[in-house]
Write a protein that holds these residues in place. Structure first.
Motif, PDB file in Angstrom:
ATOM      1  N   SER A  38       0.828  -1.218   0.000  1.00 17.08           N
ATOM      2  CA  SER A  38       0.000   0.000   0.000  1.00 17.08           C
ATOM      3  C   SER A  38       0.859   1.264   0.000  1.00 17.08           C
ATOM      4  CB  SER A  38      -0.910   0.009   1.221  1.00 17.08           C
ATOM      5  OG  SER A  38      -0.119   0.011   2.399  1.00 17.08           O
ATOM      6  N   HIS A  39       2.079   1.157   0.575  1.00 18.55           N
ATOM      7  CA  HIS A  39       2.948   2.336   0.707  1.00 18.55           C
ATOM      8  C   HIS A  39       4.409   1.932   0.572  1.00 18.55           C
ATOM      9  CE1 HIS A  39      -0.664   3.640   2.917  1.00 18.55           C
ATOM     10  NE2 HIS A  39      -0.315   4.866   2.530  1.00 18.55           N
ATOM     11  N   TYR A  40       5.246   2.920   0.286  1.00 19.39           N
ATOM     12  CA  TYR A  40       6.694   2.762   0.399  1.00 19.39           C
ATOM     13  C   TYR A  40       7.116   3.379   1.735  1.00 19.39           C
ATOM     14  CZ  TYR A  40       7.592   0.915  -4.241  1.00 19.39           C
ATOM     15  OH  TYR A  40       7.652   0.090  -5.321  1.00 19.39           O
ATOM     16  N   VAL A  41       8.115   2.777   2.358  1.00 14.64           N
ATOM     17  CA  VAL A  41       8.592   3.307   3.632  1.00 14.64           C
ATOM     18  C   VAL A  41       9.811   4.191   3.332  1.00 14.64           C
ATOM     19  CG1 VAL A  41       9.430   2.718   5.945  1.00 14.64           C
ATOM     20  CG2 VAL A  41       7.835   1.164   4.764  1.00 14.64           C
ATOM     21  N   THR A  42       9.742   5.434   3.732  1.00 13.22           N
ATOM     22  CA  THR A  42      10.840   6.356   3.429  1.00 13.22           C
ATOM     23  C   THR A  42      12.000   6.136   4.410  1.00 13.22           C
ATOM     24  OG1 THR A  42      10.037   8.070   4.882  1.00 13.22           O
ATOM     25  CG2 THR A  42       9.207   8.130   2.631  1.00 13.22           C
ATOM     26  N   LYS A  43      13.138   6.794   4.137  1.00 17.00           N
ATOM     27  CA  LYS A  43      14.333   6.605   4.984  1.00 17.00           C
ATOM     28  C   LYS A  43      14.070   6.992   6.438  1.00 17.00           C
ATOM     29  CE  LYS A  43      17.934   6.844   1.530  1.00 17.00           C
ATOM     30  NZ  LYS A  43      17.571   7.745   0.426  1.00 17.00           N
ATOM     31  N   ASP A  44      13.188   8.015   6.657  1.00 17.27           N
ATOM     32  CA  ASP A  44      12.905   8.415   8.045  1.00 17.27           C
ATOM     33  C   ASP A  44      11.772   7.593   8.662  1.00 17.27           C
ATOM     34  OD1 ASP A  44      10.556   9.424   7.024  1.00 17.27           O
ATOM     35  OD2 ASP A  44      11.198  11.520   7.089  1.00 17.27           O
ATOM     36  N   GLY A  45      11.327   6.556   7.953  1.00 18.31           N
ATOM     37  CA  GLY A  45      10.344   5.641   8.524  1.00 18.31           C
ATOM     38  C   GLY A  45       8.892   6.009   8.252  1.00 18.31           C
ATOM     39  N   SER A  46       8.660   7.154   7.595  1.00 19.56           N
ATOM     40  CA  SER A  46       7.265   7.516   7.316  1.00 19.56           C
ATOM     41  C   SER A  46       6.773   6.794   6.054  1.00 19.56           C
ATOM     42  CB  SER A  46       7.140   9.036   7.166  1.00 19.56           C
ATOM     43  OG  SER A  46       7.925   9.452   6.085  1.00 19.56           O
ATOM     44  N   LEU A  47       5.448   6.789   5.863  1.00 17.05           N
ATOM     45  CA  LEU A  47       4.864   6.082   4.721  1.00 17.05           C
ATOM     46  C   LEU A  47       4.626   7.045   3.564  1.00 17.05           C
ATOM     47  CD1 LEU A  47       2.247   3.809   6.550  1.00 17.05           C
ATOM     48  CD2 LEU A  47       4.585   3.261   5.824  1.00 17.05           C
ATOM     49  N   SER A  48       4.942   6.575   2.371  1.00 20.76           N
ATOM     50  CA  SER A  48       4.769   7.422   1.189  1.00 20.76           C
ATOM     51  C   SER A  48       4.000   6.656   0.118  1.00 20.76           C
ATOM     52  CB  SER A  48       6.141   7.825   0.646  1.00 20.76           C
ATOM     53  OG  SER A  48       5.995   8.398  -0.629  1.00 20.76           O
ATOM     54  N   LYS A  49       3.184   7.404  -0.630  1.00 19.80           N
ATOM     55  CA  LYS A  49       2.446   6.785  -1.743  1.00 19.80           C
ATOM     56  C   LYS A  49       3.221   6.922  -3.045  1.00 19.80           C
ATOM     57  CE  LYS A  49      -2.273   7.010  -0.057  1.00 19.80           C
ATOM     58  NZ  LYS A  49      -3.639   7.364  -0.390  1.00 19.80           N
ATOM     59  N   GLN A  50       4.426   7.515  -2.970  1.00 17.36           N
ATOM     60  CA  GLN A  50       5.220   7.729  -4.185  1.00 17.36           C
ATOM     61  C   GLN A  50       6.448   6.819  -4.221  1.00 17.36           C
ATOM     62  OE1 GLN A  50       6.123  11.834  -4.873  1.00 17.36           O
ATOM     63  NE2 GLN A  50       3.975  12.402  -4.947  1.00 17.36           N
ATOM     64  N   LEU A  51       6.953   6.573  -5.442  1.00 18.80           N
ATOM     65  CA  LEU A  51       8.177   5.784  -5.585  1.00 18.80           C
ATOM     66  C   LEU A  51       9.373   6.726  -5.409  1.00 18.80           C
ATOM     67  CD1 LEU A  51       7.566   3.463  -8.688  1.00 18.80           C
ATOM     68  CD2 LEU A  51       6.613   3.341  -6.415  1.00 18.80           C
TER      69      LEU A  51
END
Ligand code: GDP
Ligand code: IMO
Ligand code: MG
Length: 424
Positions: free
Chosen positions: A344-357
């Protein structure tokens, strides 16, 4: 009127060949707009199976015209083999298959360079199909390429020799590779006769005349949007624009001629060759999907890597292509699961969820957030209409439509032509 487009939204092999074949009767012309014999498009009907690499997937429909567009790169050896398959199957192709004169030719020495370049890359190799695609498109943009129309010029052999010697010089830089150039050249020159006997046309004029007559054109893509040279997982991509914009360059049609964009996705995800694949499965489940889905390359026979559906990735490719309707294929492969997952999401480097690649998809061990959904866990053999679908399948389709903000128009439940459910 206008051009409708069928293309893959993942890393290729989404079932484009099948869906083009299913829908082809609604059109007057089917035209391939990019790629070359790296593609393998499978069609199954009347107990027969065909794999096309260069020839458009409308060729088995009587009375329908088929064009290999200028954006395609052609290897005459592969094309001749495909034509032989049509002859063996008694398909009347002669007056229905056209080739754009501006399509570029794959020379044997392009294949040699492809092999040498991959060998030189070692562990970082792209996993190319070794069909000469990259080197041929490099010569096209480098303004050195040879085109179908050049075959009819008196200085063709001279131009060929000049390009070949350039390739041999480059090959020395890469290092030795096992390739019998002389034998491949003999086959290549012999197969040129088959290509020259085809109806070679000014593809851009032809397509526009067809459109001006009020007829309908279906543009058939190859590969998938995540292999697009600009927007895919670069450098693990192919060398052409696989997205909708490639239709304009690859056929010579203006953007405003484009109507429906039919994006195809499997109900899960596969990739063949190297490169990042954030939802890849390395366990039994991946193997089960590979077995159930028969996930082995139609061109190279290589096993396809398997993983869960990647919703942010689909949202990205729906955006890039301007998809107006979604086709979900290989839904039947998920029949075996009581539950399955999607990202459903990508996990960014700071641990937050993103809907983008992220930009650096290739440099990092990308984590994704997975969600579980209930499976239908039953055969879909008897399901031919949306109302006969099990509730869990309906729920899954509704969820995807909501997540992707795009209507699903067709669901495919098997490799055969008649395994198809129209949603409207
Ligand atoms: P393309 O490159 O996009 O045309 O796809 P390929 O032909 O390379 O790979 C798709 C594979 O899945 C082929 O073997 C098809 O026969 C098969 N296929 C297509 N649609 C379905 C489907 O809905 N269910 C199943 N089980 N197989 C399918
Ligand atoms: P269809 O049309 C799946 C992959 C190769 C490799 C990368 C570059 O059947 O969906 P190339 O030969 O283009 O230099 O390879 O792209 N690839 C495909 N993967 N389906 C295809 O075509 C593909 N065509 C190329 O495996 O990773
Ligand atoms: Mg394929």
């Amino acid at each position: 009127m206008g051009v409708d487009v069928i293309l893959g939204l993942q890393w290729g092999d989404e079932g484009k060949g099948k869906i083009v074949d299913v829908l082809a009767n609604n059109y007057d012309l089917v035209a391939r707009f990019q790629g070359g014999p790296n593609a393998g498009h499978t069609l199954k009907f009347d107990g027969k199976k065909f794999v096309l690499h260069t020839i458009p997937s409308g060729i088995f429909r009587e009375g329908l015209m088929n064009l290999i567009g200028n954006g395609v790169v052609i290897d005459p050896i592969t094309l001749e083999k495909e034509i032989q398959i049509l002859i063996d199957a008694q398909v009347d192709y002669k007056d229905r298959l056209l080739v754009a004169k501006k399509a570029h030719l794959i020379l044997p020495s392009h294949r040699l360079l492809d092999a040498a370049s991959e060998k030189a890359k070692g562990k970082e190799k792209i996993g190319s199909t070794l069909k000469g695609i990259g080197p041929t498109y490099m010569d096209k943009t480098g303004r050195n390429g040879l085109r179908v129309g050049d075959l009819f010029e008196s200085d063709f052999k001279e131009k060929y020799n000049k390009l070949k010697s350039k390739h041999l010089g480059l090959a020395e830089l890469y290092g030795a590779v096992d390739f019998d150039l002389e034998a491949e050249e003999a086959k290549w020159f012999s197969s040129l006769e088959t290509l020259k006997a085809l109806n070679c046309v000014d593809g851009e004029y032809y397509v526009n005349e067809v459109l001006n007559e009020g007829k309908k054109v279906l543009a058939e893509g190859a590969q998938g949007s995540m292999l697009d040279v600009d927007f895919g997982t670069y450098p693990y991509v192919t060398s052409s624009n696989t997205i909708t914009s490639g239709v304009c360059n690859g056929l010579g049609v203006a953007p405003q001629r484009i109507n429906e964009v039919i994006g195809i996705s499997k109900a899960y995800c596969t990739r063949v060759g190297g490169g990042p694949f954030p939802t890849e499965l390395f366990d039994d489940i991946g193997e089960q999907i590979q077995r159930e889905g028969g996930e082995f390359g139609a061109t190279t026979g290589r096993p396809r890597r398997c993983g869960w559906l990647d919703v942010p990735q689909l949202r990205y490719t729906i955006m890039l292509n301007g998809v107006t309707q979604l086709v979900l294929t290989k839904v039947d492969v998920l029949n075996i699961f009581e539950s399955f997952k999607y990202a459903s999401h990508y996990v960014t480097k700071d641990g937050s969820l993103s809907k983008q690649l992220p930009f650096d998809l290739c440099n990092s061990d990308q984590q994704v957030q997975l969600e579980s959904v209930a499976g239908w866990n039953q055969s879909l053999e008897e399901v031919t209409t949306p109302d006969q679908m099990p509730a869990a399948l309906k729920d899954y389709l509704n969820l995807l439509e909501k997540e992707l903000d795009c209507k699903i128009s067709i669901v495919s439940t098997g490799p055969e032509r008649d395994k198809i459910i129209y949603m409207q």
